[in-house]
Motif scaffolding. Structure first.
Motif, PDB file in Angstrom:
ATOM      1  N   ALA A   1      36.578  55.394  15.492  1.00  0.00           N
ATOM      2  CA  ALA A   1      35.195  54.655  15.263  1.00  0.00           C
ATOM      3  C   ALA A   1      34.779  54.371  16.554  1.00  0.00           C
ATOM      4  N   PHE A   2      35.589  54.010  17.591  1.00  0.00           N
ATOM      5  CA  PHE A   2      34.947  53.604  18.982  1.00  0.00           C
ATOM      6  C   PHE A   2      35.217  54.783  20.089  1.00  0.00           C
ATOM      7  N   GLY A   3      35.397  55.931  19.596  1.00  0.00           N
ATOM      8  CA  GLY A   3      35.946  56.991  20.387  1.00  0.00           C
ATOM      9  C   GLY A   3      37.201  56.824  20.893  1.00  0.00           C
ATOM     10  N   VAL A   4      37.613  57.263  22.120  1.00  0.00           N
ATOM     11  CA  VAL A   4      38.987  57.191  22.761  1.00  0.00           C
ATOM     12  C   VAL A   4      38.789  57.564  24.082  1.00  0.00           C
ATOM     13  N   GLY A   5      39.544  57.101  25.052  1.00  0.00           N
ATOM     14  CA  GLY A   5      39.548  57.646  26.496  1.00  0.00           C
ATOM     15  C   GLY A   5      38.700  56.948  27.293  1.00  0.00           C
ATOM     16  N   PRO A   6      38.545  57.516  28.434  1.00  0.00           N
ATOM     17  CA  PRO A   6      37.421  56.505  29.315  1.00  0.00           C
ATOM     18  C   PRO A   6      35.971  55.970  28.658  1.00  0.00           C
ATOM     19  N   HIS A   7      35.562  56.850  27.649  1.00  0.00           N
ATOM     20  CA  HIS A   7      34.241  56.180  27.337  1.00  0.00           C
ATOM     21  C   HIS A   7      34.417  55.406  26.153  1.00  0.00           C
ATOM     22  N   LEU A   8      35.515  54.906  25.641  1.00  0.00           N
ATOM     23  CA  LEU A   8      35.836  54.393  24.514  1.00  0.00           C
ATOM     24  C   LEU A   8      34.672  53.017  24.385  1.00  0.00           C
ATOM     25  N   CYS A   9      34.300  52.796  23.288  1.00  0.00           N
ATOM     26  CA  CYS A   9      33.126  51.809  22.956  1.00  0.00           C
ATOM     27  C   CYS A   9      33.599  50.479  23.804  1.00  0.00           C
ATOM     28  N   PRO A  10      32.766  50.199  24.842  1.00  0.00           N
ATOM     29  CA  PRO A  10      32.895  48.945  25.632  1.00  0.00           C
ATOM     30  C   PRO A  10      32.969  47.573  24.966  1.00  0.00           C
ATOM     31  N   GLY A  11      32.249  47.830  23.724  1.00  0.00           N
ATOM     32  CA  GLY A  11      32.155  46.598  22.819  1.00  0.00           C
ATOM     33  C   GLY A  11      33.059  46.751  21.735  1.00  0.00           C
ATOM     34  N   ALA A  12      34.106  47.437  21.795  1.00  0.00           N
ATOM     35  CA  ALA A  12      35.088  47.447  20.620  1.00  0.00           C
ATOM     36  C   ALA A  12      36.046  46.247  20.496  1.00  0.00           C
ATOM     37  N   TRP A  13      36.291  45.702  21.263  1.00  0.00           N
ATOM     38  CA  TRP A  13      37.325  44.567  21.362  1.00  0.00           C
ATOM     39  C   TRP A  13      36.565  43.172  20.978  1.00  0.00           C
ATOM     40  N   ILE A  14      35.334  43.137  21.489  1.00  0.00           N
ATOM     41  CA  ILE A  14      34.338  42.098  21.076  1.00  0.00           C
ATOM     42  C   ILE A  14      34.113  42.048  19.530  1.00  0.00           C
ATOM     43  N   SER A  15      33.701  43.431  19.177  1.00  0.00           N
ATOM     44  CA  SER A  15      33.172  43.775  17.755  1.00  0.00           C
ATOM     45  C   SER A  15      34.494  43.254  16.600  1.00  0.00           C
ATOM     46  N   HIS A  16      35.650  43.694  17.188  1.00  0.00           N
ATOM     47  CA  HIS A  16      36.829  43.486  16.666  1.00  0.00           C
ATOM     48  C   HIS A  16      37.274  42.034  16.314  1.00  0.00           C
ATOM     49  N   GLN A  17      37.088  41.216  17.499  1.00  0.00           N
ATOM     50  CA  GLN A  17      37.393  39.807  17.287  1.00  0.00           C
ATOM     51  C   GLN A  17      36.204  38.954  16.537  1.00  0.00           C
ATOM     52  N   GLU A  18      34.946  39.237  16.634  1.00  0.00           N
ATOM     53  CA  GLU A  18      33.848  38.599  15.989  1.00  0.00           C
ATOM     54  C   GLU A  18      34.009  39.031  14.427  1.00  0.00           C
TER      55      GLU A  18
END
Length: 477
Positions: free
Chosen positions: A411-428
């Motif tokens: 869902a957030f991709g993978v690798g160098p361009h993994l979505c930068p908001g992935a961790w905050i989206s998970h947390q919230e």
């Protein structure tokens, strides 16, 4: 209540990037879920793909049988109508995302106009420098420092439910009926982002306007100019804040009222590249990126999580008995019905994949929607199962995860361009859902108020969209 047919037709009509009018797409019937309409066959019996299907109401509602045809027969599909390629298998997309040389350039688009010069459209060394620059504020200890703000804002919004008007909240015979989207999910992640960035509370209303305007201005739509104006207003506002924070940094606070760390704007003001501090324009671009990552994705994730989970009572009961399962709910929801469809790329040189020659500079869409439903990776991919043994549900990793029969979702991709908001989206999404669950007694979907599928009875599928409104009944006593 809007019918799904009307709603889908509206979406198809407003798809301004399609290059194809709705008149071209109305010929495709709305099929039973999981079944593709007949688009013809090759002489050897192979089913054909008519690219007009991609703009049709049928595809928005029921995309997965068409992605299955593409994965099985056209893993690299050239769409002559829209002049682009689609890569649809999980393994191929993973390889492409990690190929810095062949697929490292994200197409320049209108997002750079609205969001500014963000790292989204950079590549190589410059991308890594920018990514590491602000990525440190979105992981680890920085995430821990946000906990009190997230919990406080969630409780604050729930406390306000008694003051909402009848278009959002209705009480009758000890049961409250509430639209969780407008009462909570739409604004919750924006308030959190506003708070942890370090914006004053009195700016929340403007911040919500800036966010909505910029998000609606992405993608070359008719509202693009509104997005540009909103970003200019945001930059003007941030300029004053930056000058203040360079002299007097401000802080986030824990539950006891003690400083837990500097807010993100204060940290960005201290950041240097090659000995120079970030400019106001650069800081504004980073703020816009954080807003996009922490806003729209989280809103869609929360609504899709509750919509899917409440349709599976046994799984909801298990989560009610063990709230640590909310992490599994988040990951399975993002795999099953992600709010994010994929990432485009331009190839740096001529390549050949599955026998298809792709000229240098072509537009290639990495279809994460399809990768998450690839039955080469996930068994029964259209099913929703928070206990599925083939899905990795641990900490999100830029490297991805593939061990012992488990794979991370795409869902957030993978690798160098993994979505930068992935961790905050998970947390919230997880923390917000836990707090909602503690407050909602015996929650259930108010089916009468929700859009129905083509049979007029079943709840409408999510398809390629996120749930827009979610009416829930819960007991007041």
């Amino acid at each position: 209540m809007e019918s799904i047919t009307s709603f889908l037709n509206t979406i198809a009509d407003t798809d301004t990037d399609s290059g194809s009018s709705n008149a071209d797409t109305g010929q495709f019937p709305l099929m039973p879920l999981g079944q593709a309409c007949d688009m013809g066959h090759a002489p050897d019996g192979t089913p054909l793909i008519d690219p007009r299907i991609f703009n049709s109401p049928e595809f928005f509602r029921n995309p997965y049988p068409y992605y299955r045809i593409m994965r099985d027969h056209y893993p690299v599909f050239f769409d002559k109508l829209h002049n682009c390629y689609y890569v649809t298998r999980y393994d191929d997309i993973t390889t492409c995302y990690f190929d810095d040389e062949g697929f490292n350039t994200i197409p320049k688009g209108s997002s750079s106009g609205v969001l500014g010069n963000t790292q989204l459209e950079l590549s190589g060394v410059e991308h890594r420098r920018r990514r590491n620059l602000y990525g440190q504020h979105l992981v680890g200890k920085s995430l821990d420092n946000r906990m009190h703000a997230i919990e406080s804002i969630a409780k604050e919004m729930i406390d306000d439910w008694d003051t909402l008007d009848e278009s959002i909240v209705q009480d009758s015979n000890g049961v409250r009926t509430i639209d969780i989207a407008r009462a909570f999910a739409n604004e919750f992640p924006i308030r959190v982002v506003c708070d942890v960035l370090g914006f004053p509370k009195e700016s929340r209303k403007n911040f919500y306007f800036w966010y909505n305007s910029m998000m609606s201005g992405l993608g070359g739509s008719e509202t693009h100019h509104i997005g540009l104006e909103a970003r200019q207003h945001l930059e003007d506002y941030v300029e004053t804040l930056v000058e203040e924070r360079r002299v007097r940094p401000t802080y986030l606070y824990d539950a006891a009222g003690n400083p837990s760390g500097k807010d993100i704007i204060s940290k960005l003001c201290e950041t240097q590249i090659d000995g120079d501090y970030l400019s106001t324009e650069e800081i504004t671009s980073n703020i816009a990126l954080v807003v996009g990552g922490g806003g729209e994705t989280t809103r869609g994730a929360i609504l899709n999580m509750w919509y899917l989970l409440l349709q599976h009572p046994n799984q909801f009961q298990a989560v009610s008995e063990d709230e640590t399962l909310w992490d599994a709910v988040f990951h399975e929801t993002l795999r099953n019905s992600s709010p994010i469809g994929g990432q485009p790329r331009h190839n740096s040189f001529d390549i050949e994949l599955h026998g298809v020659k792709i000229p240098a500079g072509s537009l290639i869409n990495m279809v994460d929607f399809s990768a998450n439903h690839d039955d080469r990776i996930f068994n029964d991919p259209e099913g929703f199962n928070i206990f599925r043994p083939d899905l990795y549900s641990g900490k999100l990793l830029r490297s991805g995860y593939r061990k012992e029969g488990k794979c991370s979702h795409m869902a957030f991709g993978v690798g160098p361009h993994l979505c930068p908001g992935a961790w905050i989206s998970h947390q919230e999404a997880v923390i917000g859902s836990k707090i909602l669950w503690r407050y909602l007694k015996n929650p259930r979907i108010n089916v009468a108020k929700m859009p129905k599928d083509i049979d007029g009875q079943s709840l409408a599928p999510i398809g390629l969209m996120s749930v827009k409104n979610l009416w829930i009944d819960y007991d007041l006593n």
